[in-house]
Design a protein around this motif. Structure first.
Motif, PDB file in Angstrom:
ATOM      1  N   THR A  59     -29.599  44.748  64.734  1.00 56.01           N
ATOM      2  CA  THR A  59     -29.904  43.945  65.958  1.00 56.01           C
ATOM      3  C   THR A  59     -30.151  42.569  65.580  1.00 56.01           C
ATOM      4  OG1 THR A  59     -30.611  45.958  67.121  1.00 56.01           O
ATOM      5  CG2 THR A  59     -31.051  43.798  68.225  1.00 56.01           C
ATOM      6  N   ARG A  88     -34.671  46.906  70.995  1.00 59.11           N
ATOM      7  CA  ARG A  88     -35.204  47.579  69.750  1.00 59.11           C
ATOM      8  C   ARG A  88     -33.926  48.553  69.276  1.00 59.11           C
ATOM      9  NH1 ARG A  88     -39.494  49.574  67.209  1.00 59.11           N
ATOM     10  NH2 ARG A  88     -39.671  52.035  66.866  1.00 59.11           N
ATOM     11  N   ASN A  89     -33.250  48.371  68.343  1.00 64.25           N
ATOM     12  CA  ASN A  89     -32.275  49.129  67.781  1.00 64.25           C
ATOM     13  C   ASN A  89     -31.105  49.229  68.706  1.00 64.25           C
ATOM     14  OD1 ASN A  89     -33.826  49.617  65.190  1.00 64.25           O
ATOM     15  ND2 ASN A  89     -34.624  51.591  66.413  1.00 64.25           N
ATOM     16  N   GLU A  90     -30.544  47.930  69.019  1.00 67.16           N
ATOM     17  CA  GLU A  90     -29.680  47.907  70.031  1.00 67.16           C
ATOM     18  C   GLU A  90     -28.260  47.193  69.354  1.00 67.16           C
ATOM     19  OE1 GLU A  90     -29.634  49.131  72.914  1.00 67.16           O
ATOM     20  OE2 GLU A  90     -31.718  49.073  73.477  1.00 67.16           O
ATOM     21  N   GLN A  91     -28.042  47.480  68.206  1.00 66.02           N
ATOM     22  CA  GLN A  91     -26.843  47.067  67.358  1.00 66.02           C
ATOM     23  C   GLN A  91     -25.502  47.650  67.968  1.00 66.02           C
ATOM     24  OE1 GLN A  91     -26.811  48.401  63.151  1.00 66.02           O
ATOM     25  NE2 GLN A  91     -26.244  50.613  63.784  1.00 66.02           N
ATOM     26  N   ASP A 121     -36.644  40.600  69.188  1.00 65.17           N
ATOM     27  CA  ASP A 121     -36.138  41.769  68.379  1.00 65.17           C
ATOM     28  C   ASP A 121     -37.760  42.445  68.173  1.00 65.17           C
ATOM     29  OD1 ASP A 121     -35.094  43.539  66.430  1.00 65.17           O
ATOM     30  OD2 ASP A 121     -35.845  42.300  64.898  1.00 65.17           O
ATOM     31  N   SER A 146     -36.788  46.212  65.075  1.00 62.86           N
ATOM     32  CA  SER A 146     -35.498  47.264  64.901  1.00 62.86           C
ATOM     33  C   SER A 146     -35.268  47.240  63.541  1.00 62.86           C
ATOM     34  CB  SER A 146     -34.287  46.298  65.618  1.00 62.86           C
ATOM     35  OG  SER A 146     -34.302  46.055  66.653  1.00 62.86           O
ATOM     36  N   SER A 147     -34.863  48.527  63.133  1.00 61.84           N
ATOM     37  CA  SER A 147     -34.329  49.230  61.882  1.00 61.84           C
ATOM     38  C   SER A 147     -32.965  49.172  61.516  1.00 61.84           C
ATOM     39  CB  SER A 147     -35.165  50.498  61.808  1.00 61.84           C
ATOM     40  OG  SER A 147     -34.493  51.417  62.516  1.00 61.84           O
ATOM     41  N   ASP A 148     -32.374  48.620  62.705  1.00 60.32           N
ATOM     42  CA  ASP A 148     -30.882  48.490  62.492  1.00 60.32           C
ATOM     43  C   ASP A 148     -30.316  47.147  62.298  1.00 60.32           C
ATOM     44  OD1 ASP A 148     -31.078  47.585  65.086  1.00 60.32           O
ATOM     45  OD2 ASP A 148     -29.775  49.037  65.856  1.00 60.32           O
ATOM     46  N   LYS A 158     -37.201  54.630  73.519  1.00 64.05           N
ATOM     47  CA  LYS A 158     -36.931  53.755  72.451  1.00 64.05           C
ATOM     48  C   LYS A 158     -37.607  54.017  71.348  1.00 64.05           C
ATOM     49  CE  LYS A 158     -34.403  51.175  75.168  1.00 64.05           C
ATOM     50  NZ  LYS A 158     -32.936  51.093  75.111  1.00 64.05           N
TER      51      LYS A 158
END
Length: 363
Positions: free
Chosen positions: A82, A46-49, A75, A78-80, A359
């Motif tokens: 990832t 989750r949001n791990e880019q 996934d 996620s808002s990025d 998270k």
């Protein structure tokens, strides 16, 4: 006064026993694999880019046949970038899949929900679970498999943090110290706990408890799964070896560290009674030692403190050495300050009436 002396005598006797067992430990050697079974690596992201590609690159370096490997990244909305990064990576690495998680299975939340859905899609009999900000070692798979027996349901590796600052290094020592204490108990054949960023669970054990959706929800989903597997009669194994040592990012600041440890403390109340007793005794040293200065000389009081730090430093040094790392001796003194301050703050932090943030979600 008599209580304090009695407690400290018990404390140092217990610690000397643990230190002796740890110092002269002969670890069980993993069984060599006669074949390479298909395995699944499950990763909730989750949001791990900023971390996911390092995680996948470490997996790509595994000394395990890629045609026997499936890596499933869930996934978690996620808002990025990832999802885009994993999907792009999978184009050149056919064993990697990205599964978008858009709904919750009833009775699950967060990471437990993601892992439950990944398990539904997994095609092997062995589920390796790690996190998106973890880098696993090259011999991770075969070493963990080598500690399975027909009655084993969960095998747990070890994890610590990397980093160069003093704060980072103290977190590294803290992880290895606590994992060392747990391993001494596990070496006696007693179940201790597991780590959700470095574990293997068999499909048989996972399905026996009904998966994550079949167990009570907990913010420490790994500990709850561990308890449920034990209740079904399976054995567990803990492995303290550099071959299963995974690396995590250190907490960047004190607030993040305390939020992390507060979440862990929620799970620690479900540890076996002997592990709870060990950590309670260990944590009670300062509340007992500190007021002792009113009943004895400063020399004796400080001598008791120095003896405690000395024994602890020997234990930590052995823990560090066992995974092929080197000890910076001044860090061992700063570790004592770090443990004392963090313990005092965490006691207050644990009872504050607000939810745990993890998270980007509150539990």
């Amino acid at each position: 006064m008599l209580f304090s002396l009695g407690f400290l005598t018990f404390y140092f006797t217990l610690f000397l026993v643990l230190l002796g067992l740890w110092w002269f430990r002969k670890p069980r050697v993993a069984f060599p694999l006669t074949n390479y079974p298909r395995v699944s690596i499950l990763i909730a992201a989750r949001n791990e880019q900023h971390h996911i590609l390092q995680c996948l690159e470490a997996i790509d370096l595994l000394h395990y046949p890629k045609d026997k490997l499936e890596v499933m990244v869930g996934d978690d909305r996620s808002s990025d970038k990832t999802r885009q990064l994993v999907e792009a990576y999978s184009q050149s690495h056919a064993y990697v899949r990205c599964l978008p998680i858009t709904q919750d299975i009833p009775g699950t939340k967060g990471k437990a929900n993601v892992l439950a859905q990944l398990a539904h899609q997994a095609t092997s009999d062995f589920y390796f679970i790690t996190d998106a900000d973890i880098e696993v070692p090259t011999h991770w798979i075969e070493t963990m498999l080598g500690h399975l027996t027909p009655t084993t349901g969960i095998v747990t590796g070890i994890t610590t943090t990397n980093g160069t600052s003093l704060f980072d290094r103290l977190q590294t020592l803290d992880w290895l110290y606590n994992l060392g204490l747990m391993q001494v108990v596990a070496d006696r054949g007693l179940p201790v706990s597991t780590m959700g960023n470095n574990m293997l669970i068999t499909r048989q054990a996972y399905e026996a408890v009904g998966g994550f959706e079949g167990i009570p929800f907990s913010i420490t989903e790994d500990v709850q799964l561990f308890r449920s597997v034990l209740e079904k009669g399976f054995k567990t194994a803990n492995v303290y070896s550099k071959d299963v040592l995974a690396w995590s990012l250190p907490a960047p600041d004190l607030l993040t560290l305390f939020q992390q440890r507060r979440r862990w403390m929620r799970g620690s109340v479900h540890l076996p009674w002997y592990m709870l007793m060990l950590f309670v005794v260990h944590s009670s040293y300062y509340p007992v030692w500190f007021p002792l200065f009113m009943h004895t000389s400063w020399g004796i009081w400080l001598g008791i403190f120095v003896f405690k730090v000395f024994l602890q430093s020997l234990f930590v040094h052995a823990s560090v050495k066992r995974v092929g790392l080197k000890t910076r001796w001044p860090d061992l003194f700063f570790l004592e300050i770090y443990l004392l301050v963090s313990f005092m703050i965490l006691i207050v932090f644990f009872f504050l009436p607000f939810k745990v943030k993890w998270k980007g979600r509150y539990y």
